[in-house]
Motif scaffolding. Structure first.
Motif, PDB file in Angstrom:
ATOM      1  N   GLY A  20     -22.757  13.429 -96.962  1.00 11.24           N
ATOM      2  CA  GLY A  20     -24.207  13.301 -97.032  1.00 11.24           C
ATOM      3  C   GLY A  20     -24.624  12.447 -98.214  1.00 11.24           C
TER       4      GLY A  20
ATOM      5  N   GLU B 194     -16.366  16.274 -91.447  1.00 13.74           N
ATOM      6  CA  GLU B 194     -16.190  17.509 -92.200  1.00 13.74           C
ATOM      7  C   GLU B 194     -15.036  18.299 -91.606  1.00 13.74           C
ATOM      8  OE1 GLU B 194     -20.114  19.178 -92.110  1.00 13.74           O
ATOM      9  OE2 GLU B 194     -20.896  17.530 -93.313  1.00 13.74           O
TER      10      GLU B 194
ATOM     11  N   GLN C 112     -15.272  18.379 -97.246  1.00 12.97           N
ATOM     12  CA  GLN C 112     -16.141  19.546 -97.256  1.00 12.97           C
ATOM     13  C   GLN C 112     -17.524  19.234 -96.716  1.00 12.97           C
ATOM     14  OE1 GLN C 112     -14.956  22.700 -98.313  1.00 12.97           O
ATOM     15  NE2 GLN C 112     -13.120  21.467 -98.096  1.00 12.97           N
ATOM     16  N   PHE C 113     -18.007  18.028 -97.022  1.00 17.94           N
ATOM     17  CA  PHE C 113     -19.374  17.666 -96.664  1.00 17.94           C
ATOM     18  C   PHE C 113     -19.506  16.157 -96.741  1.00 17.94           C
ATOM     19  CE2 PHE C 113     -23.748  16.735 -98.139  1.00 17.94           C
ATOM     20  CZ  PHE C 113     -24.462  17.256 -97.067  1.00 17.94           C
TER      21      PHE C 113
END
Length: 77
Positions: free
Chosen positions: A38, A19, A35-36
């Motif tokens: 997952g 990130e 950004q992320f």
């Protein structure tokens, strides 16, 4: 830079993919900021992506999601 431990689910990812990293998306032919990372299930297709990478253009804009194999280091094209 502070070295923070990576979640166990991210240990299979390359060290440069985290990130905040600046990356290149060859499918979009543009640079982006991670950004992320997952797990993600698309609500329409029900397609599941383990460690999906959420990207946003540098300077802001609309976010998009890619498989973890897609992005490359921005400086290593």
């Amino acid at each position: 830079m502070i070295d923070t431990p990576r979640p166990a689910s991210h240990k299979s990812l390359p060290g440069w993919l985290h990130e905040g990293a600046r990356v290149y998306d060859p499918n979009q032919d543009r640079d982006a900021i991670v950004q992320f990372i997952g797990d993600y299930e698309d609500p329409y297709t029900r397609r599941f992506i383990k460690n999906a990478v959420f990207l946003r253009p540098e300077g802001g804009g609309r976010e998009w999601i890619v498989d973890p194999e897609v992005p490359r280091p921005a400086d290593g094209r």
